[in-house]
Each structure stands twice: as C-alpha cells, then as structure tokens.
Scaffold this active site. Structure first.
Site, PDB file in Angstrom:
ATOM      1  N   GLU A  26      58.837 -36.223   9.767  1.00  0.00           N
ATOM      2  CA  GLU A  26      58.122 -37.438   9.393  1.00  0.00           C
ATOM      3  C   GLU A  26      56.739 -37.392  10.000  1.00  0.00           C
ATOM      4  O   GLU A  26      56.532 -36.805  11.060  1.00  0.00           O
ATOM      5  CB  GLU A  26      58.817 -38.658  10.034  1.00  0.00           C
ATOM      6  CG  GLU A  26      59.842 -39.355   9.209  1.00  0.00           C
ATOM      7  CD  GLU A  26      60.422 -40.558   9.956  1.00  0.00           C
ATOM      8  OE1 GLU A  26      61.470 -41.023   9.530  1.00  0.00           O
ATOM      9  OE2 GLU A  26      59.829 -41.003  10.967  1.00  0.00           O
ATOM     10  N   ARG A  46      74.364 -53.969  12.505  1.00  0.00           N
ATOM     11  CA  ARG A  46      75.173 -54.728  13.473  1.00  0.00           C
ATOM     12  C   ARG A  46      74.326 -55.853  14.040  1.00  0.00           C
ATOM     13  O   ARG A  46      73.143 -55.949  13.760  1.00  0.00           O
ATOM     14  CB  ARG A  46      75.584 -53.805  14.609  1.00  0.00           C
ATOM     15  CG  ARG A  46      74.362 -53.029  15.107  1.00  0.00           C
ATOM     16  CD  ARG A  46      74.406 -52.615  16.505  1.00  0.00           C
ATOM     17  NE  ARG A  46      73.430 -51.589  16.798  1.00  0.00           N
ATOM     18  CZ  ARG A  46      72.188 -51.808  17.217  1.00  0.00           C
ATOM     19  NH1 ARG A  46      71.754 -53.038  17.368  1.00  0.00           N
ATOM     20  NH2 ARG A  46      71.360 -50.811  17.473  1.00  0.00           N
ATOM     21  N   HIS A  69      62.702 -44.874  25.280  1.00  0.00           N
ATOM     22  CA  HIS A  69      63.053 -45.247  23.911  1.00  0.00           C
ATOM     23  C   HIS A  69      64.009 -46.416  23.838  1.00  0.00           C
ATOM     24  O   HIS A  69      64.687 -46.626  22.838  1.00  0.00           O
ATOM     25  CB  HIS A  69      63.657 -44.064  23.143  1.00  0.00           C
ATOM     26  CG  HIS A  69      62.656 -42.984  22.898  1.00  0.00           C
ATOM     27  ND1 HIS A  69      62.593 -41.852  23.677  1.00  0.00           N
ATOM     28  CD2 HIS A  69      61.666 -42.860  21.994  1.00  0.00           C
ATOM     29  CE1 HIS A  69      61.613 -41.074  23.253  1.00  0.00           C
ATOM     30  NE2 HIS A  69      61.032 -41.662  22.242  1.00  0.00           N
ATOM     31  N   LYS A  78      69.930 -40.828   8.327  1.00  0.00           N
ATOM     32  CA  LYS A  78      68.557 -41.277   8.131  1.00  0.00           C
ATOM     33  C   LYS A  78      67.936 -40.722   6.862  1.00  0.00           C
ATOM     34  O   LYS A  78      67.052 -41.354   6.281  1.00  0.00           O
ATOM     35  CB  LYS A  78      67.713 -40.890   9.342  1.00  0.00           C
ATOM     36  CG  LYS A  78      68.148 -41.675  10.562  1.00  0.00           C
ATOM     37  CD  LYS A  78      67.165 -41.585  11.698  1.00  0.00           C
ATOM     38  CE  LYS A  78      67.611 -42.568  12.767  1.00  0.00           C
ATOM     39  NZ  LYS A  78      66.708 -42.594  13.909  1.00  0.00           N
TER      40      LYS A  78
END
Lengths: 495, 175, 495, 175
Positions: free
Chosen positions: A200, A292, A235, A116
């Site tokens: 973040e 994907r 999630h 990430k």
C-alpha cells in the site's frame, strides 16, 4: 430478549457489558482462567465458570471450553467483547452451528473483513476510497517491483491476515523491497499462519479516524460519527477523542456516508467500526473494519447519549434498529485515556503486579470503565488495560481540562501507569492545538521522562506517612445501642 | 531526624525536625519547608506544605513506597532500610540475563554448552501481550539454562548462566 | 476570570463546586468547622480555613467568619452552594459592600424573592400564574375569614419568610382557621423571626415541577427545561427527574416561558430555579424562586450537557451568556436519588455516624456526587445528605433500570441510608407509570418496611465473613526488585 | 457450628457445617443451602449460594455487623456475643428519656422538681437539622436533668430522671 448471556472476555470490557445486561434484566455468565479467579469480571457476574489455565490459548481463546460453558449454563447468546475471540470467524461460525447467538456480525462477514485484501476488494467494489495499492498478492520479486513502482515509494508492506504491526514494513527504496517482502511474509506466517502480504502507499503525516456504525438485520445502517485515534504507542491507541479536531461537518458527513457504504458492501450486521486514514489534505482512505465493539466505544456513547452494548444486544436478538440517522446527534466533546499497566518512562514496558491502592476519579462528565480493584493482582498473561478514563464536556478545551483534573485525581499504586505521561500529553501545545497525527508520540514525546516537580512533595509525604500512626481514627465516643425513648418528630427543613 | 529516600538512581536527603504533633520542618537541599500533616486513612495523607494543601496517596509495594501527588506517582525507598534495592543496575551495566518485568518464558533459543556472542538472543519472555528478547550481556558459553518454556519468571531471577569468554573483562559468571 | 474562589459550604456540593473550579484553573478555598476537620470538602481544596465550632450559627452561618476567611485568603469570589448562607440577602449584601463577588443573584433580588408575599406580587405583575390566594397579610380573624372564603377550602397557611414546612398548616374548615393562623404565625416567628403568614389555595393532587433558568448581567435569560421533584419525605425531595413524565412539549414550552418571565420580573441574574405547582389538569402556578444552585441541578446537567456551576461562575465574573434558548436541547432522561444518612424504616430519622465502608456505583451514565468517604464520621450538626446518585439514559424506562442497578451496587455501611427504600420506589408500579405526585410516599409507601428477601443471604454472608480469615491475599511470589537485563521489545499487538 | 444472629427483634438461627476450605452447608429453618465463599477484601465477600453468585459487603459497626447484599443492608449481631444489644426496648415499652439517634440538646423544657404528665415534652434534641421532642414515658416528678443545652447526646444516655407517680405500675425510677 435473551434471558442469559455469556461474556467470553475479561477485565473492564466484560464488566462494562455486564452492566448493560443487568440493566436489561439479562442474567450474566462470566468465564475466567486460573489467573482470574478473583478478577472483577468474575465477581460481578451472576454465574462464573472456570475455563482453564491462565494461558489464553487454553482458556479465553479456547473455543471448545467457551462453547461448553455456554451449554453448561444455558446461556442463549455470547458477547465476545474485544480481543480474544471477538473477531474469530471460526468461533462465530461455531456459535451459529451450535444455535448460540453470537453478538456481532455473521461469521462470513468477519472472515471477509479479516482478510485485508478481500476487504479492500469489497470496499473498492462498494465505492469506498481505499489506500492506493494492491488488490491481490504477488508471487515473485519482479511482480512486487512492478506493483511498487505503480504505487510509488515510500510504501507499506502489510499482512493480509494482519493486525498490530506484525508483518508490517515501511519501504523507502526499491532496493529494499524484495528482502522486506520476504521478512514480512515470514513474520506474518509465524504470527497468523498465513504469510500473504501486499503493498500500500505509505501516508506519513496522517490521522487515524474511524466511524462507528450500527446495522440491523433488516438492512438499516446508520453511523454514529467519528473517533479520532491518532495518538498511539506501539501501534496501540492510548488517547481517543470525538469529534476529531480535523473534521469539518462536510467531511464528517462524507466519511459517515463512506462508512455506511462500507458496511453495506460487506453485508454488515451489528455494531462495527470502519477505520480510515485521513491525510492532511482531507482525503480519507479505507483502512479496515473492526467487526466488534471497539475499546474506545465510550466516547461515542458520551457524545450521542446511546448505549452501544444495548444496541448490540438488541440487534443480535433480531430487533430492528429504530434509530434513524437524523435522530442521532453528537453533543459536546469526549476524550478517552487508556490506563494501562505499563511504564511510559521505559518504552511503555508492561507492569503487571498487585494493585496496592486504587482511587478512581469521579465527578460530572467523568466515567471510568475499570476492570481492577485494590488488592487485585494484575496478571502477566493478558492485555495491560486497567481502565478507560473517559470525560465529556461542552467543548474540546473543557473536555481536556476535565481530563487533566480527572487524571490528576486518579491514584493507581502498585503497578506503573501512564497517568503522568497522559497529563503531560493533554497539557501539551500540540495536543491542545489538535495536531494529533499518528506520529504524535514519536514526534513530541519520544524523550519523555516523568515530571519531577512534585518529587520533593512526594518525599515529604513519604516522611509524613512514616511519622503518622496507622491506626484507624477512633469511632465516636457515643454508646452504640439505640434504645428508642418516647419521641416524636417536631419539624424539618427543606433545601 | 534524617531521611534518605531513593528514587531511581537518585537519593533525596531530608533533614526533618518534628514541630509538635502532626508537623515538621524539613530541609531538602537548600530548600526549607514547614509541613503539617494528618492521616486520613491507611493510604491517604493530608499535607499542608508552606500553606498549600496537598493530598498524597501512599502504599507499600514490593519496589518501595508508592506515593501519588497531583497525579504523579513516585517509588521511594528508605535507603538505609535493609534491602533498599536499587531500581536499576544500569550503573554497572547489566551483567545478568533477567527479565525486565514479571513475564512468562515463551521461547528458549540456546542450549547448555552453546557458545554465544554478545547481543545474541537467548530467550523470549512475554508479558501482557508484549514479547521481549533477552540477549547475552557478553560473549561466552551457556553453562546452564535455568528455566523452561511456559515458566513464570520475575526480575532479578537469572534465567541463563553464561561463562564469559576469556577476553571478557568482567570476572566470574553472569549471575 | 477569578483566580481564587472560597466555597462557603460543606459536603457534596462544596466538593462538586471545587471540581469545576479546578477545571477552570481557579484555586479553591474551603472553610470548615470543628466537626469537619477531616471532611471531604476540606481535603479537596487548595486551602482550607477553620471557621469555628461545629454549631452552624458559629461557623457556616457566621457571616463575619466567612468574610474574614475570604479576606485572609485573598479569594475574589464566594460560592455559597445551597443551604447555609446561599439565600441570605444580608450575606450577599455584605459581600457587595466588601467588594467580594457573590456567585448568585444580587442581594436585592434574594431579599425580594425570599419574602413569599413580595415574590407573589412580583410574579403577578410579571404575568406569571400564581396560586390563588392572598397578596398581602391580614391583621385580624375576620379579615382572614374573608380571604379564606374567597379562596375556598381546603387552603394552606404559609409563612412569608418560610421554607421547609415551618409555619405551614393545611386548613379544611373555616372553624379551624383562626387558631391555625395564630399557631402558624407563632411557629414562623420562632423559626424566622418574622411571623407574617398568608393564605393560598391548597392543591392536593399536584406535582412539584421546577424550571432551571440562567440569566446573565446583560439581560439575556434562558431556561434549561424542568425538573420533576414531587417525591418528597418531610417536605424534602428525595427523587428528582427530568423530563417530567407529566409535561407535553407545549406545556414545557409554556412553563419555560413563564419561568423566564418570572426571572425577568424579578431582575434575576445567575442560575436560579422557578418552582411551580402543576395540577392534574396541566395548570401550573408559581410557588417560589430558589435563588441559588439547586441540590438537584445535576439532572439538568445530564440532559443538557452543560456545567451549571461553570455558567454560574462565568456569569458572576461578568461574562455574557452566549448560549441561546434554541441551542439548548434536552436529551434522554435523568434521575437523581438523594442518599441521606437516615432510616426510612423509622420515619426517615437521621442516622449520623462513622462510614465504616463505602463502595460507590460506577458505569456508563452513572454519576455520584459524594461528600463523604470511608472512615469519615458524618456529623450530627448538618444536613444528612451523603451523596446524590444520578443516572442518565436514553429513556425514562432505561434510566429507571440504570438507577436500580446503580442503587443495588451502592454500599454504605455504618449509617442507615434509604437505598433499599429507593430500590422499592423505583421498582414500584406507580413510579414506573409516572404517577409522581407530592403525596407519593404517603400514598404508596407510608407502611414501607425493608424487604427481607435477602436477609437470609446476608446472614449467610455474615457467617462466611466470620469464617474467612481477614488477612490480605498474599502478594505475588515473585521477587520485587527489577534489575533490567539486556532486552529489547520484539513486537506488540493491537486491540 | 450454630450461629444465632439478631436482626432487629428477630433471631436467625443457622446450623452450619463446614465442607472443606471455603465452603459450608447451612440449615436456616427448613431451608438447606450449599455455600462456597472467598474473601475478596477486608469488606468484601464472594459467595456462591446454591449456584448463584453474590457479592456481599461487610463491616463492623457499633450496632453490629452491617451486611449489604443486592443493595439491601442489614445489621446483624451475634446473639451470644457479650453485649449483643437489642436494637429496641420496644418490647417492654420505652421507660427512659433517651434520644433515638446521636443528637444535640437544643432546648430543655423542664426543671428539677417539676411534676410532669405522661407525654409531656421534656426536651428537644436536634440531629441533622431535624428536631425531636422527647416526652415523659409516664407521669411523675423530674428528679434530675442530666444534660445542658448544646450538649451532644447519644442513644441509651438517660437525659432526664423521673420518679414515677404512685399510680404508675413500673417500679423504680426511669433510668
């Protein structure tokens, strides 16, 4: 075009990929573990290869066994589906080395986007807005604090290798930071073998909006509009829709351009999804790229009329993408509900077991991508997805009504499913108003319990079932054999 | 004919009087309904209840009869039938170490002879990619670990035996 | 909007109409004959009313009984489906008198368009091209001959009240004319109670192309493009598709305009279909108007994304049609195959009986409007349609492949179906080249017999079935009861 | 183990040798195949025939076992089973007046005692909106009409008895 493709996956997505392969005249190879000897995907293929024990690491995640199955059957390409090896750069690289076409982006792209922090760097360079936060990791508590104060609280600790909430922590106060970073790093290291974490900005009232992209090997990249996937439990998405109730045409165009820029910045090839966080002010930030086919790809297929798996296969075979951005139009509204084997009344706890009876919804604008059948024992070892119920209609309101009708006609007996929960969500005022933020379930359905209004009716049915004999209705009285006499057709009617 | 159907912690009592072939009157609490019914297939019943037609889908499952009406599925068990199993032991408080769903043991955190606190993690089971930590229902000493890592386990199966500490009110072993 | 609608029909079309009603929040009433006590349409409704014996004239065609059922249940409107009373002007008029909304055009329009001679007069006045031929009947052989020679041979005798080939004759020579006219008139009188016949030019190498129209009560009429329905057996359609392989955009626009003009000329309200004959030179001629929902309406729904039944109901409720012609776009290609209970190897002879097993095709772009289920006894008294299998894909070639995949996965055991015949038609060169003329089956498949290449495989399956025990796979070994212990969710993964 | 399966006028002979649980070798004509199989459900079999995997759907019907493979359905009957019924009497020429499918009698065109020519229409049956005229298989005299208008009839059921004219070669009544 390929003559034979191996599908390195199971369940509904393997079945769905095989359907397109059949329509393209491509032979299909299924792989299956011990638990999946009678799984639908293993039945539907032209060939089926046993690849080992039920434990995923020894079968569906075992690169050696998958590669051996490819070689044994002479398949020219592998479709990885989603999950398992779909975003495993090592697997893609191994395929490249073995001369097997991996139906997905190049290994290098998967590797970059799988980290990430690297992905954030690529996007920043490519001019794609990213969530305010770090572009590298930090080494000591003091450094963390400096970054944190630049970003501001609340903030989110994330694992660079992460996914699914592991190694993730929300931090509200500076005092919690050091310990939270250490705990997140430990968790990430245990889960991914990589403890790298970063910070973040935390955006509390936000939506999850993603853009589907298609890129060929010749540098032509387009997007196929957005999917709104804000409604999640643990999630994990449970309801997705397109168009997003939050997007204006201008915002849609801007996010589409950003997604294409993201794909270009990453050197992307094949189908992919650029995930964004959208804040209530209409600002959007790059979250990650899913390299994907997405679980929820059918809603995009419904509104665009395109077969994404066919485009994936054609791109992988080296064909140019002939579709232009101007030729792609979204029409109507599509919603997907994921039908998991789980109990929404018990915190969505998994519910493996034998499907005792199955009746799938049908009708205009209804599609159910199903991976199970009556009599199948849903294994304890894999993802709990049973099917994806998808509807398409002229407007969001009509699609919602269609989904409610379809859910109400869907019988899955033997395992728990969220069908009744989904019925209540679809019928709820916040859903119908399009107030679909990522905290939707926590905000509106935290205390959900099953609706009991038809419980007495169910009890009555139970009594009736006990009273009615189980024998089959007798066949017709008529004799069976057909001794054609002399006859000729006299006339006929037309409808 | 009286039926007593268990649904979770609750019992639904129906006083049923057959009215000819394929029909009955039922009293449920103070509600009285006229029902006619026909079997459509092994798993499908057509009911008419006070004029409204309803399709019901029915199948036997290990947890009772699963009945779906209007997209809502309920598990119902004949209370009088042998082994009518309570869906939850919550009334008495959970006293055994058993998984909430069929699962695989992925980690064992205690050993025989080890003292444990109430709430201490004993082992981790995994089902459908969700890990669940099973904890000690009371303080005591682990007298036996009945499973090994990788083993498949099911609800009701006792995974760890614990001898309660003297202070524990519950008599006997947790089993 | 209506609160309750009675569907005066049975089978797949009744089920399909109920689905839209449910989505619109409208309660549904089914009617059923003795033969249909357990028919799917009777099961799926909110209420079901028995209307008499199996014989259609005493149940589904009995206006008194239908009206009584409407009054008994308090339905505000009747949807007639297709067939039965759908194009019966007396029934529509009766509904009008009783204050029941008939979901279809006004009785007057049905009556005018039901008389083919009057319909031809209306169309000629409205500027719609009609097949060269008579605009009135004639009284004596000499008059017939005068007309016949003006028209030219070969020509077609048709019944004014006709349909389905009754009272129809092709005449090649003047010498055959008088006797053929008399025979046709006798047949028409017997079938329709009206022996009026007339002459039209016979167009041998032609296509059957029809245009779907929608007209509201406020004078707004649009068309929803064409359907090509040339492939017929016994004058009954078996494969339909849209777009027609024969239409250019200019021809499509011209035929659409002609259909709208036809609807306007007839004062049409609600959904209807204007049928044309298209000759190989691209000239088209008005054939008739079907004043109801067409069997093959789903292919139009697939390419336009519209729900025609919903539009019918909204128009019948007096709502204006808000769609404009410019907003309607056809996308992709759709094909329908009618799955009849009939034996294509024996001249499509009906095959009623018990459905012993049914497995419907599913998957992206596949819709099966089905009116039966496993265990249902298909009655001898009614139309043999079991289901309509419909596919949608990006192109005609892809739709054809999708249909082949869907047909090959469709199992209907217990009655004969044309599935294997349809597989051969779809795979044939003339179909794939779009050479779909009304003589398609006679030209290319007159001598069809079932493909035997998998007969040995079927025999092997038969042996395997005899050898394999029938007992259900055992349930899981695990104990059934769930005694929740103390536990908490640790983590979760995302796909 | 030998199987003889009738399909229409033809017989398919299979010499079958079991090879362990769930497998056999079969000889069909000069073709030899290795088969493994598993039952998926009451009506569904999974076969692997010389490496190719095939799903077959199977159901008992009054006309034999219906078997679907690749969208092609065949009716197969065990030739040795009692009542293995020929699908067609065509070999001997149709000699009875019987409907080709389950149907309803809609019109009777002859009366008892009436002389009929070969091919003359006797009655009309209707099935699924298609009318079928049943004709005399030979010249003769109607000795009995066995049905009434509106009656449901089925294949094999003799609707009209005809005494053949002297010239007819077939012996006895058409029944």
């Amino acid at each position: 075009m390929f003559k034979k493709i191996l599908i390195a996956n199971r369940g509904e997505i393997a079945v769905r990929i095989m359907r397109t392969c059949k329509e393209m005249g491509i032979a299909t190879v299924a792989v299956y573990s011990d638990a999946d000897q009678q799984a639908l995907h293993a039945l539907e293929a032209d060939e089926a290869v046993a690849i080992g024990p039920s434990e995923p690491s020894q079968s569906y995640l075992d690169i050696e066994r998958i590669v051996a199955a490819v070689k044994q059957t002479g398949a020219e390409a592998v479709h990885p589906g989603y999950g398992f090896l779909a975003e495993n750069a090592d697997f893609a690289a191994r395929c490249e080395r073995e001369g097997i076409v991996f139906i997905g982006p190049p290994a290098r792209v998967i590797r970059n986007l799988g980290d990430k922090i690297i992905a954030r760097q690529i996007m920043q360079k490519g001019g794609v807005p990213i969530i305010p936060g770090m572009l590298e990791t930090a080494q000591n508590p003091a450094a963390w604090l400096v970054h944190a104060e630049q970003i501001g609280f609340p903030l989110l600790i994330k694992a660079a290798a992460g996914g699914g909430g592991k190694g993730m922590r929300i931090v509200h106060h500076p005092g919690e930071l050091a310990e939270a970073c250490q705990a997140a790093a430990r968790e990430a290291a245990a889960a991914f073998g990589d403890g790298t974490v970063y910070l973040e900005k935390f955006l509390p009232k936000s939506r999850h909006v993603e853009i589907q992209i298609l890129a060929d090997g010749q540098g032509h990249t387009i997007h196929l509009f957005e999917r709104e996937c804000s409604i999640q439990r643990r999630h994990q998405k449970i309801i997705e829709e397109t168009p997003s109730p939050a997007l204006t045409p201008a915002l849609r165009a801007a996010m589409g351009r950003a997604a294409v820029a993201a794909a270009r910045a990453a050197g992307y090839v094949n189908a992919g999804t650029v995930e964004f966080i959208l804040d209530p002010e209409g600002r959007f930030y790059f979250l990650e790229v899913n390299t994907r086919l997405q679980v929820e790809h059918p809603i995009t297929e419904m509104i665009t009329g395109l077969d994404l798996v066919r485009h994936q296969i054609e791109i992988a075979a080296g064909r140019p993408l002939t579709l232009t951005q101007e030729e792609v139009h979204g029409r109507g509204h599509a919603i997907e509900c994921r039908i998991y084997a789980e109990d929404p009344a018990q915190n969505f706890m998994p519910s493996p077991g034998r499907i005792a009876f199955l009746r799938e919804p049908t009708g205009p604008g209804v599609r159910n991508d199903c991976g199970v059948y009556a009599g199948f024992e849903v294994p304890v070892e894999y993802d709990p997805i049973l099917s994806k119920l998808v509807v398409h209609a002229e407007t969001r309101e009509l699609a919602t009504r269609r989904m409610i009708r379809a859910l109400a006609s869907y019988a899955v007996l033997g395992v728990q499913t969220p069908i009744d929960f989904l019925l209540d969500v679809l019928a709820s005022a916040p859903f119908q108003a399009g107030e679909t933020y990522t905290d939707f379930i926590a905000t509106h359905f935290a205390d959900w319990s099953p609706d009991r209004k038809v419980l007495e009716l169910a009890a009555i049915a139970c009594v009736a079932d006990a009273m009615a004999p189980k024998g089959r209705p007798a066949g017709r009285a008529s004799e069976a054999a057909a001794h054609p006499g002399p006859w000729r057709t006299l006339n006929h009617w037309r409808l | 004919m009286d039926f007593r159907l268990k649904h979770k912690e609750e019992t639904i009592a129906l006083a049923v009087e057959a009215s000819g072939e394929g029909g009955f009157a039922a009293a449920i609490g103070d509600r009285r309904v006229a029902v006619s019914f026909a079997r459509i297939s092994e798993h499908q019943m057509r009911l008419t209840v006070d004029g409204r037609q309803v399709l019901a889908f029915v199948a036997e499952t290990p947890d009772g009869k699963a009945v779906m009406v209007d997209g809502r599925t309920f598990l119902l068990a004949d209370e009088r039938a042998s082994g009518a199993r309570p869906r939850s032991g919550a009334a008495n408080g959970p006293k055994t170490v058993t998984p909430p769903m069929p699962a695989v043991v992925t980690q064992i955190l205690v050993a025989q002879g080890q003292a444990v606190e109430k709430g201490q993690g004993l082992l981790v089971v995994s089902a459908m990619k969700m890990d669940t930590l099973l904890t000690a229902p009371f303080a005591g000493v682990v007298t036996r670990v009945n499973v090994a890592e990788g083993e498949k386990v099911a609800p009701k199966q006792v995974l760890v035996d614990i001898e309660p500490a003297a202070a524990e009110p519950a008599a006997g072993r947790a089993s």
